[in-house]
Design a protein around this motif. Structure first.
Motif, PDB file in Angstrom:
ATOM      1  N   ARG A 171     -12.786   4.760  18.827  1.00 54.02           N
ATOM      2  CA  ARG A 171     -11.622   4.929  19.724  1.00 54.02           C
ATOM      3  C   ARG A 171     -10.985   6.309  19.545  1.00 54.02           C
ATOM      4  N   ALA A 172     -11.041   6.814  18.319  1.00 58.07           N
ATOM      5  CA  ALA A 172     -10.421   8.122  18.047  1.00 58.07           C
ATOM      6  C   ALA A 172     -11.383   9.274  18.362  1.00 58.07           C
ATOM      7  N   GLY A 173     -12.540   8.922  18.955  1.00 53.56           N
ATOM      8  CA  GLY A 173     -13.498   9.962  19.330  1.00 53.56           C
ATOM      9  C   GLY A 173     -14.303  10.505  18.156  1.00 53.56           C
ATOM     10  N   ALA A 213      -8.438   9.012   8.429  1.00 54.62           N
ATOM     11  CA  ALA A 213      -7.206   9.040   9.226  1.00 54.62           C
ATOM     12  C   ALA A 213      -6.220  10.106   8.769  1.00 54.62           C
ATOM     13  N   GLY A 214      -6.408  10.633   7.562  1.00 55.56           N
ATOM     14  CA  GLY A 214      -5.452  11.614   7.056  1.00 55.56           C
ATOM     15  C   GLY A 214      -4.165  10.928   6.615  1.00 55.56           C
ATOM     16  N   ILE A 215      -3.234  11.744   6.114  1.00 52.38           N
ATOM     17  CA  ILE A 215      -1.991  11.176   5.586  1.00 52.38           C
ATOM     18  C   ILE A 215      -0.859  11.381   6.591  1.00 52.38           C
ATOM     19  N   ASN A 216      -0.143  10.310   6.840  1.00 54.28           N
ATOM     20  CA  ASN A 216       1.006  10.376   7.744  1.00 54.28           C
ATOM     21  C   ASN A 216       2.214  10.859   6.934  1.00 54.28           C
ATOM     22  N   ARG A 217       2.561  12.138   7.159  1.00 50.49           N
ATOM     23  CA  ARG A 217       3.608  12.748   6.329  1.00 50.49           C
ATOM     24  C   ARG A 217       4.950  12.045   6.498  1.00 50.49           C
ATOM     25  N   SER A 232      -4.184  17.514   3.703  1.00 51.39           N
ATOM     26  CA  SER A 232      -4.531  16.477   4.665  1.00 51.39           C
ATOM     27  C   SER A 232      -4.121  16.916   6.063  1.00 51.39           C
ATOM     28  N   GLU A 233      -4.824  16.389   7.028  1.00 49.47           N
ATOM     29  CA  GLU A 233      -4.415  16.602   8.410  1.00 49.47           C
ATOM     30  C   GLU A 233      -4.507  15.252   9.086  1.00 49.47           C
ATOM     31  N   GLU A 234      -3.401  14.823   9.632  1.00 53.26           N
ATOM     32  CA  GLU A 234      -3.392  13.486  10.197  1.00 53.26           C
ATOM     33  C   GLU A 234      -4.433  13.374  11.303  1.00 53.26           C
ATOM     34  N   GLY A 235      -5.225  12.355  11.246  1.00 55.75           N
ATOM     35  CA  GLY A 235      -6.269  12.147  12.248  1.00 55.75           C
ATOM     36  C   GLY A 235      -7.599  12.787  11.885  1.00 55.75           C
ATOM     37  N   SER A 236      -7.562  13.785  10.988  1.00 52.92           N
ATOM     38  CA  SER A 236      -8.807  14.497  10.685  1.00 52.92           C
ATOM     39  C   SER A 236      -9.360  14.223   9.293  1.00 52.92           C
TER      40      SER A 236
END
Lengths: 91, 722
Positions: free
Chosen positions: B467-469, B496-500, B567-571
């Motif tokens: 879903r996230a490609g 998913a990375g970290i949600n700051r 971290s990069e959220e989503g990556s």
């Protein structure tokens, strides 16, 4: 000339080596393409292997295409005793 | 462990072989049809079985035999590799480990073994005929025809554990030509071949040059004959005994053609012509004549009707086989000369002694400086140079590649990703990077926790990823590289990375932040390593309960290392671990603050500046102008405020500029001495959480100096900086 499938039943052992050799020779002489189905045969020994190997030489000399089908036992014993399983084309 | 403890040696060997087996199976799962990996799995099992047999471990031998036979079927091309075999192979590995842990099997372990074997037989019905071997004998090539046929194409496929062993192997050429009546007297050459196989490694070459065409064949006469190459530890008499009942029914020539004890160790072995002569097939003159025709020798001899293609082929096989045996033997001999196995405890003891040596020399050096005797100083300096060399050699002995650590995660990742319903691909990089074995051991648990976290919280479920490609399969990359006296280990995932924001709120909720702070991203990520911090409400089996990254951080810092998170959220997320190559001996800069001495790891020191010469920044913060920018600094005495008596006189003070992870600060000290090598001692449980120090060293005069935790100090200062 024709092609034929020869069904071998019974053991491929020294006791049956003579009738086996005769049947194979007769079939080779009648056909220019011969498939021999060994799948129904229950056992094999080196005398049997020797007849089958010799038949491939006879067939080659006469230009007859000879193949052994369902020949796992033959192949396995050939490999165990260091011979190429001549006539076996199945993987 | 010693030679007098065969069981202990065997346990260690089995441990290594099981690791090798597991690694091969996990890699096989990715490639599915790599003959080398199948062979590796087979050989690991085969060696375990062989050594177990010599020690009379019947349960182990019996179980391993069937598992090995399954891999033999695949190796020899009779069956296809399957995921079931890999899965059962892994289960068998665990089972063997259980058997080794407690050779007196309980019912549960025994029934688990039976279950694995039953499943293997269900997958490969041919295994039904795999008989358990007799223990205590060589089983190198034993087995029923359906299990391990060795055909003429099998030349030189040496089982690793047979090749080059130190028990004096001999290779025999056996020419076995039965008389035509052999079959009629009831003799079965297959049984003879089987007996030969039980003696060692064989190459069996069937010859049918006497076989007539069918019309001329007497079906009950034997026309077949054999050339057999046998490498065995048995002597010639034992080989002859195989033929004892057919001596009158066959021509049998047995000749030793190669031996470990032969002085002639030329890999080249004989030329084809020489082999043919030694087989009695042609005379030297005939060979010479054929050679003179300047064509391929075999072709000429066949053309002249002196030999058949089969006979030439058999001689070629002999030549290749013996060459390969000799190559293997030379390689094994070279390896055994180049390396010996040493108990790790002995190595640890050596490294510790070298450390003590270094510390004692510091005392000598100090005394020699006090006495001012040139001769003593000269001896002390020469000794120092020697000690450095001894130290480097000892440290080198203690280094092992991180592969040792990384490879153990393959199985973990495989099992965990299945448990979590995730698809994860593991990439390893820099596995040949070497570190102190003790450091590697102490990294095992923290790394395990980080990897579990990545799998549990980082990499998403396949559907979520789609879903996230992203590709269904997540990637976890574990890489190591050198950085000066440190190793950088990087564990990164494309999850998913970290949600700051979530981290921020949780930190406020936990009272770690007031909510008014303005933090850089890396500072927010650092919060995850704060004690008790966790952003997932429900703990899973995978990451464990209650133990967070704070424990990981303190373990890493206990190794004088550091950890930071990107971290990069989503990556995805990357955990960077920086760890010293070794813990045993540290070279540091010795400094004094008041009457207390401290050691600063030389790897962190950028330079020392005379404090009286530095330009203080005009603000009231502790800042100086340093190489065109502002550098925060602090007074170490004030930091460790206990019993600190500032002299107020700053003219003699020094500023030691240190750096860690890109953060640079100045440390104000009263005096800087020389560099100092030392063994770092643990502070003990009472003091292990004192911020700013990571250990203690004994100085030459017997006093104590504290090892500064530069990473923590620079972190503290940068957090306090504007």
């Amino acid at each position: 000339m024709s092609s034929d499938v020869l069904q071998i039943t019974g053991p491929l052992t020294i006791d049956q080596a003579s009738p086996l050799a005769n049947s194979l020779l007769a079939a080779i002489e009648k056909n220019d393409s011969l498939d021999v189905d060994l799948g129904e045969s229950e056992s094999i020994d080196l005398a049997g292997v020797q007849v089958l190997l010799s038949a491939t030489i006879a067939a080659e000399q006469r230009g007859v295409s000879l193949r052994y089908l369902r020949a796992e036992r033959y192949r396995s014993l050939c490999e165990y005793s260091g011979f190429q399983p001549l006539g076996v084309t199945e993987p | 462990m010693s030679a007098s403890d065969p069981m202990g040696t065997f346990r260690e060997e089995v441990g290594e072989l099981l690791d090798r087996l597991e690694s091969a199976l996990i890699r096989l799962e990715e490639t599915l049809d790599d003959p080398e990996l199948i062979d590796e799995a087979f050989r690991s099992l085969h060696t375990i079985k062989g050594s177990g047999g010599m020690l009379g471990l019947h349960e182990l031998v019996s179980f391993t035999h069937t598992v090995e036979a399954a891999f033999a079927l695949v190796r020899d091309g009779h069956e296809q590799i399957s995921e079931s075999l890999i899965e059962l192979g892994l289960q068998a590995k665990d089972q063997i480990a259980d058997i080794m842990a407690s050779p007196e099997l309980d019912d549960e372990t025994r029934s688990e073994g039976d279950r694995i074997l039953a499943q293997l037989r269900a997958v490969y019905p041919a295994l039904e005929s795999a008989r358990p071997p007799h223990t205590g004998t060589s089983e190198a090539t034993a087995g029923s025809p359906s299990i391990k046929p060795i055909g003429s194409a099998d030349i030189g496929r040496a089982d690793g554990d047979h090749a080059g062993t130190a028990r004096g192997e001999t290779t025999f050429r056996i020419q076995f030509a039965p008389k035509p009546r052999l079959f009629r007297v009831g003799a079965n050459p297959i049984l003879l071949l089987k007996e030969l196989r039980e003696l060692g490694e064989t190459v069996i070459i069937g010859l049918m040059d006497r076989l007539p065409v069918l019309d001329e064949l007497d079906p009950e006469a034997c026309y077949l004959r054999w050339d057999i190459l046998l490498t065995t530890e048995a002597d010639e008499n034992a080989v002859r005994d195989v033929f004892i009942f057919v001596e009158g029914e066959a021509e049998i020539f047995i000749e030793e053609i190669d031996s470990e004890n032969l002085e002639e160790s030329d890999i080249d072995y004989k030329r084809i012509g020489e082999i043919l002569v030694s087989r009695g097939l042609v005379t030297p003159e005939e060979v010479q004549q054929a050679v003179n025709e300047k064509q391929y020798l075999g072709d000429v001899l066949v053309e002249k009707g002196l030999l058949t293609n089969e006979q030439i082929d058999a001689a070629l096989q002999e030549q290749q086989y013996v060459r390969r045996r000799r190559e293997t033997r030379q390689r094994a001999a070279a390896e055994s000369q180049q390396s010996i196995k040493v108990d790790t405890e002995k190595l640890d003891a050596l490294v510790n002694l070298v450390g003590e040596f270094v510390a004692e020399h510091a005392t000598l050096s100090r005394i020699s400086a006090d006495l001012g005797d040139g001769r003593l100083t000269s001896v002390s300096e020469r000794l120092e140079a020697l000690i450095r060399e001894v130290r480097d050699v000892a440290m080198d002995l203690h280094m092992v590649p991180v592969e040792m650590l990384f490879s153990t995660y393959r199985r973990l990742i495989r099992d965990l990703s299945r448990e979590l319903g995730k698809e994860v691909h593991l990439e390893l990089d820099g596995t040949d990077t070497e570190m102190d074995k003790n450091v590697i051991e102490r990294l095992r648990d923290p790394m395990l926790h980080i990897i579990r976290n990545s799998l549990d919280h980082g990499i998403e479920q396949p559907e979520e990823r789609v879903r996230a490609g992203k590709p269904r399969e997540g990637t976890l990359r574990v890489a190591a590289s050198y950085s000066g006296a440190h190793v950088l280990i990087r564990v990164s995932d494309d999850g998913a990375g970290i949600n700051r924001e979530a981290v921020w709120h949780k930190a406020v909720e936990r009272g770690l932040l007031t909510g008014d702070e303005e933090l850089e991203p890396h500072e927010i990520y650092d919060l995850i390593c704060a004690p008790g911090f966790s952003t997932t409400e429900t703990a899973t089996n995978v990451s464990g309960r209650g133990v967070g990254l704070d424990v990981v951080r303190s373990s890493i810092e206990g190794l004088s290392g550091s950890i930071h998170i990107d971290s990069e959220e989503g990556s995805g997320t990357t955990i960077n671990i920086r760890i010293p190559l070794t813990l045993a001996i540290v070279e540091g800069l010795l400094v004094r603050v008041s009457d207390q001495h401290y050691l600063v790891n030389l790897a962190n020191v950028l330079e020392c500046i005379d404090y009286s010469t530095v330009a203080r920044h005009s603000s009231d913060r502790q800042l100086i102008e340093y190489r065109g920018s502002l550098l925060p600094f602090f007074d170490l005495g004030a930091y460790f405020s206990t019993d600190y008596r500032s002299t107020g006189d700053t003219s003699e003070k020094q500023l030691v500029v240190v750096s860690s992870d890109g953060r640079t600060v100045g440390l104000l000290v009263d005096e800087v001495y020389d560099t100092f090598q030392s063994v770092i001692k643990s502070l003990g449980r009472m003091y292990e959480n004192v911020p700013g120090v990571s250990g203690a060293v004994i100085l030459g005069d017997g006093r104590l100096a504290l090892m500064l935790d530069v990473d923590r100090l620079t972190r503290t200062e940068s957090t306090n900086s504007p």
